[in-house]
Enzyme design. Structure first.
Site, PDB file in Angstrom:
ATOM      1  N   GLU A 324      38.816 109.274 -33.942  1.00  0.00           N
ATOM      2  CA  GLU A 324      40.096 108.745 -34.449  1.00  0.00           C
ATOM      3  C   GLU A 324      39.906 107.285 -34.830  1.00  0.00           C
ATOM      4  O   GLU A 324      39.230 106.530 -34.130  1.00  0.00           O
ATOM      5  CB  GLU A 324      41.202 108.784 -33.394  1.00  0.00           C
ATOM      6  CG  GLU A 324      41.827 110.126 -33.149  1.00  0.00           C
ATOM      7  CD  GLU A 324      42.984 110.058 -32.162  1.00  0.00           C
ATOM      8  OE1 GLU A 324      43.711 109.044 -32.130  1.00  0.00           O
ATOM      9  OE2 GLU A 324      43.140 111.036 -31.418  1.00  0.00           O
TER      10      GLU A 324
HETATM   11  O1  IFM Z   1      48.889 109.530 -32.661  1.00  0.00           O
HETATM   12  C1  IFM Z   1      48.000 109.045 -31.710  1.00  0.00           C
HETATM   13  C2  IFM Z   1      47.115 110.143 -31.180  1.00  0.00           C
HETATM   14  O2  IFM Z   1      47.837 111.197 -30.654  1.00  0.00           O
HETATM   15  C3  IFM Z   1      46.203 109.603 -30.087  1.00  0.00           C
HETATM   16  N1  IFM Z   1      45.505 108.433 -30.543  1.00  0.00           N
HETATM   17  C4  IFM Z   1      46.273 107.385 -31.164  1.00  0.00           C
HETATM   18  C5  IFM Z   1      47.115 107.973 -32.293  1.00  0.00           C
HETATM   19  C6  IFM Z   1      47.885 106.851 -33.014  1.00  0.00           C
HETATM   20  O3  IFM Z   1      48.665 106.110 -32.122  1.00  0.00           O
END
Ligand code: IFM
Length: 416
Positions: A324
């Site tokens: 992410e």
């Molecule tokens: O949307 C979230 C995700 O569920 C987990 N990591 C951070 C993202 C953005 O805040």
């Protein structure tokens, strides 16, 4: 060498990534699917949240359309989560229709040549499990293990990478430390208990997956942050150094031997001033974050921090995936710079020996951002929540070029 005034990175213009590098985006079930009625979040939203997730992006019914978009943007990997509350809506009752649904979802990715990263737990719990005390109780871990084993059996041959747990520290803190999320506890000891139980849950999940599919690749997705202290107080220097280790790498330390890769979720930079190294001020930091996110342009834009966290993972000698990285930017003003900046620094880490194998941008589409509701817009693709129409943002096209060419071209402005 030239330096970018925007990213602060000295570099050549073009940065090529290794062949076979995975490029994609990430999401989680509750945030996009809609109607996750059997979960603890659903029941909490009915009472406590800003907004309820409702049909969210209706990804549950529109996954084909969303995967078509991902494909059209040249993505060759996608991260999603399998919703435990759907698969086991009541203790011990497996829902065959939902199992079938996720098999279709995974087939749909495979038919497009998109590799899957499948998270087994991304914050939401079946309500019955939450009512038993969730991850706060070590005796509940057996339920998660059983669910993981079922997933490995049912979906094993369709999954490329397993993500056991997502951001365990973030969850323990948000749900049990500051109480933003269900079950809204504000109890430090509970937060630690949950965190350590999630380490155990991960180890059990890892073993369960390997027991069914010995060649599977499994690992956690961990939130990591660049953490600095610029003062001179020696105690603080020591304290911040230990905090940085705990925050970024304690999970890996505690689960050594139980991961095939490291998933890194990178968003934040924390500059800890003398006063901010306390629970009270950390709470303020969280509130500040919330404010920024509400304004729709959030997170702390510090691309170099990604390099800083990556480089410290060298000693584990494991493949690393950025599972992410993204920004809430409704108007799409900084997302392009954000992506290029972070990828430039990721490339530098690669050049210095980090076995980085993929980048999954958060997120493919706008989605339900937990306690903040739908306001923060993280998507490469915009969702019109009235019509559920999808519109590709301009920054997504820039990222699509990166995915296609396997190359990042920095936004270099000035010579060094
Ligand atoms: O949307 C979230 C995700 O569920 C987990 N990591 C951070 C993202 C953005 O805040």
């Amino acid at each position: 060498m030239i330096a970018s005034s925007k990213t602060g990175l000295k570099s050549n213009l073009s940065k090529r990534f290794p062949q076979g590098f995975l490029w994609g985006s990430a999401s989680s079930a509750h945030q996009v699917e809609g109607n996750n009625v059997g979960s603890d979040w659903w029941s909490w939203e009915e009472g406590g949240c800003l907004e309820s997730s409702g049909v969210a992006c209706d990804h549950y019914h529109r996954f084909e359309e969303d995967f078509d978009l991902a494909k059209s943007l040249n993505q060759n990997a996608h991260r999603l989560s399998i919703e435990w509350a759907r698969i086991e809506p009541e203790e011990g009752r497996w829902d065959g229709e939902e199992i079938k649904h996720y098999r279709q979802v995974l087939d749909s990715l495979r038919s497009r040549g998109i590799k899957s990263f499948v998270s087994l737990w991304h914050f939401t719990l079946p309500l019955w499990f939450a009512q038993k005390g969730g991850f706060e109780k070590a005796s509940n871990l057996k339920y998660f293990e059983r669910f993981v084993r079922l997933c490995a059996r049912e979906f094993g041959e369709k999954v490329n990478f397993w993500i056991t747990v997502n951001e365990p520290l973030g969850y323990a803190w948000s749900a049990y430390g500051v109480g933003f999320w269900p079950p809204q506890k504000k109890h430090l000891a509970s937060a630690f208990r949950v965190y350590f139980n999630l380490v155990r849950a991960h180890r059990k999940a890892y073993r369960a997956i390997k027991g069914v599919i010995p060649r599977a690749e499994a690992g956690p997705a961990l939130n990591m942050a660049a953490i600095h202290y610029h003062g001179k107080n020696p105690l603080m220097v020591l304290g911040v150094r230990s905090f940085e280790r705990f925050f970024n790498r304690s999970f890996l330390f505690l689960s050594r031997g139980f991961f095939d890769f490291i998933g890194v979720n990178y968003y934040f930079h924390h500059d800890l001033s003398l006063n901010s190294f306390s629970l009270e001020v950390n709470k303020k930091l969280a509130e500040q974050m919330m404010l920024m996110e509400k304004k729709g342009h959030g997170s702390f834009f510090y691309p170099r921090g990604l390099y800083e966290v990556l480089i410290k993972l060298k000693k584990y000698r494991k493949p690393v995936y950025i599972t992410e990285n993204g920004i809430a930017d409704a108007k799409d003003k900084i997302r392009e710079k954000f992506i290029v900046g972070h990828l430039s620094w990721a490339h530098k880490a690669l050049g210095e020996g980090i076995d980085l194998r993929g980048y999954l941008h958060w997120s493919l589409t706008d989605n339900f951002e937990w306690a903040f509701g739908f306001k923060p817009r993280f998507g490469l693709v915009e969702i019109d929540y009235k019509t559920l129409k999808r519109r590709v943002r301009p920054s997504a096209q820039v990222y699509a070029q990166v995915c296609k060419t396997n190359t990042v071209v920095s936004d270099v402005q000035k010579p060094a």
